[in-house]
Scaffold this motif. Structure first.
Motif, short mmCIF file in Angstrom:
data_model
loop_
_atom_site.label_atom_id
_atom_site.label_comp_id
_atom_site.label_asym_id
_atom_site.label_seq_id
_atom_site.Cartn_x
_atom_site.Cartn_y
_atom_site.Cartn_z
N THR A 16 0.86 -1.19 0.00
CA THR A 16 0.00 0.00 0.00
C THR A 16 0.89 1.23 0.00
O THR A 16 2.10 1.14 0.27
CB THR A 16 -0.92 0.02 1.22
OG1 THR A 16 -0.12 0.02 2.42
CG2 THR A 16 -1.86 -1.19 1.24
N VAL A 17 0.31 2.37 -0.28
CA VAL A 17 1.06 3.63 -0.33
C VAL A 17 0.36 4.63 0.57
O VAL A 17 -0.87 4.81 0.48
CB VAL A 17 1.16 4.16 -1.77
CG1 VAL A 17 1.94 5.46 -1.81
CG2 VAL A 17 1.81 3.13 -2.68
N GLY A 21 3.31 9.06 -0.22
CA GLY A 21 3.86 8.29 -1.34
C GLY A 21 4.86 7.25 -0.93
O GLY A 21 5.53 6.68 -1.79
N GLN A 22 4.96 6.96 0.39
CA GLN A 22 5.91 5.94 0.83
C GLN A 22 5.23 4.58 0.83
O GLN A 22 4.14 4.43 1.37
CB GLN A 22 6.41 6.27 2.24
CG GLN A 22 7.44 5.28 2.76
CD GLN A 22 8.00 5.70 4.11
OE1 GLN A 22 7.65 6.77 4.62
NE2 GLN A 22 8.86 4.88 4.68
N PRO A 23 5.85 3.59 0.25
CA PRO A 23 5.23 2.25 0.20
C PRO A 23 5.24 1.60 1.58
O PRO A 23 6.18 1.77 2.36
CB PRO A 23 6.11 1.48 -0.79
CG PRO A 23 7.43 2.17 -0.74
CD PRO A 23 7.15 3.62 -0.45
N ALA A 47 10.57 3.56 -3.35
CA ALA A 47 9.80 4.38 -4.30
C ALA A 47 10.28 5.81 -4.21
O ALA A 47 11.13 6.16 -3.37
CB ALA A 47 8.31 4.27 -3.98
N GLY A 49 8.69 8.24 -3.11
CA GLY A 49 8.23 8.87 -1.88
C GLY A 49 8.93 8.37 -0.64
O GLY A 49 8.66 8.89 0.46
N THR A 94 4.06 -1.61 -10.18
CA THR A 94 3.28 -0.38 -10.18
C THR A 94 2.06 -0.58 -9.29
O THR A 94 1.33 -1.56 -9.46
CB THR A 94 2.84 -0.01 -11.60
OG1 THR A 94 4.00 0.15 -12.43
CG2 THR A 94 2.05 1.29 -11.59
N THR A 98 0.53 5.65 -6.91
CA THR A 98 1.92 6.10 -6.97
C THR A 98 2.20 6.68 -8.34
O THR A 98 1.62 6.28 -9.35
CB THR A 98 2.89 4.93 -6.71
OG1 THR A 98 2.69 3.93 -7.70
CG2 THR A 98 2.65 4.33 -5.33
N SER A 99 3.13 7.62 -8.36
CA SER A 99 3.49 8.25 -9.63
C SER A 99 4.57 7.50 -10.37
O SER A 99 4.82 7.76 -11.55
CB SER A 99 3.96 9.69 -9.37
OG SER A 99 5.08 9.67 -8.47
N ILE A 102 7.61 0.96 -7.96
CA ILE A 102 8.17 0.62 -6.67
C ILE A 102 9.11 -0.57 -6.88
O ILE A 102 8.73 -1.57 -7.50
CB ILE A 102 7.06 0.24 -5.66
CG1 ILE A 102 6.13 1.42 -5.43
CG2 ILE A 102 7.66 -0.24 -4.34
CD1 ILE A 102 4.94 1.09 -4.55
#
Length: 223
Positions: A16-17, A21-23, A47, A49, A94, A98-99, A102
């Motif tokens: 999850t994010v 934006g951190q996984p 990632a 983030g 992906t 997220t942009s 990961i």
């Protein structure tokens, strides 16, 4: 590597994010090696983030990918955290929200694999040595038991040589029976020839008896 890939697929399913934006992992792996420092099993999510890692990594990082992360699992060996030699499996995934991709990495200290491999080699070597000895003994027994009828056949032939009227008995394996049958036929033929020769010699002696007697009488008369 296959075990790490199966574990990685479970990790990917729980990624999850957060808002930054951190996984994150929804459910960490159940393997306790991921939760103890220097546990030997490590995971890391990287990632744009931020990065998340297992407790076993403590404040260390897994070695960065040697190239751009691909969509296929890549396996390699590298010097990892705590100067351990690790096997690393990694790929880019992906996740919605997220942009960018990961990078998922899992690693295992291969020192344990080397210990297991060496132990397996020792056990396999011991097993193969024991198997070799058993096969050698079995082969020797097979040859010894297989040649015993031939040794008995040799004694029977010696007995037949001493007494032509003797015959080889039929208590031999089926593989030797044709040979003993042929030898018996040869002995019978030889005995018939001897009997025939003796009969001819007797007939010859009988046929010569009368002429020899006459010659003996004539010689006496001549004297």
């Amino acid at each position: 590597a296959e075990d790490l890939e199966r574990e990685a697929l479970r990790l990917v399913a729980d990624i999850t994010v957060d808002a930054a934006g951190q996984p994150q992992l929804g459910t960490p792996p159940a393997d306790p090696r991921y939760d103890s420092p220097v546990g030997g099993r490590y995971w890391q999510l990287t990632a744009a983030g931020g990065t998340s890692r297992s407790l076993s990594l403590w404040d260390e990082d897994l070695p960065a990918p040697t190239g751009l992360p691909s969509r296929q699992w890549h396996v390699r060996e590298a010097t990892g955290p705590f100067d351990q030699r690790v096997m690393v499996i990694e790929r880019a995934v992906t996740v919605q929200g997220t942009s960018g991709p990961i990078t998922v990495q899992l690693a295992q200290n291969i020192a344990d694999l080397r210990v297991a491999r060496n132990q397996f080699r020792r056990e396999l070597g011991t097993f193969l040595t024991g198997l070799w000895l058993m096969l050698m003994i079995a082969a020797w027994l097979q040859i010894y038991l297989g040649l015993r009828p031939l040794a008995r056949l040799r004694k029977e032939l010696e007995r037949l040589q001493r007494n032509p009227s003797e015959r080889l008995d039929g208590r031999f394996p089926s593989e030797v029976t044709p040979l003993t049958t042929a030898i018996n036929r040869l002995a019978e033929a030889r005995e018939r020839d001897v009997v025939r020769a003796r009969r001819r010699a007797a007939d010859l002696a009988h046929s010569l008896k009368t002429p020899l007697a006459a010659m003996a009488a004539l010689s006496r008369r001549v004297r």
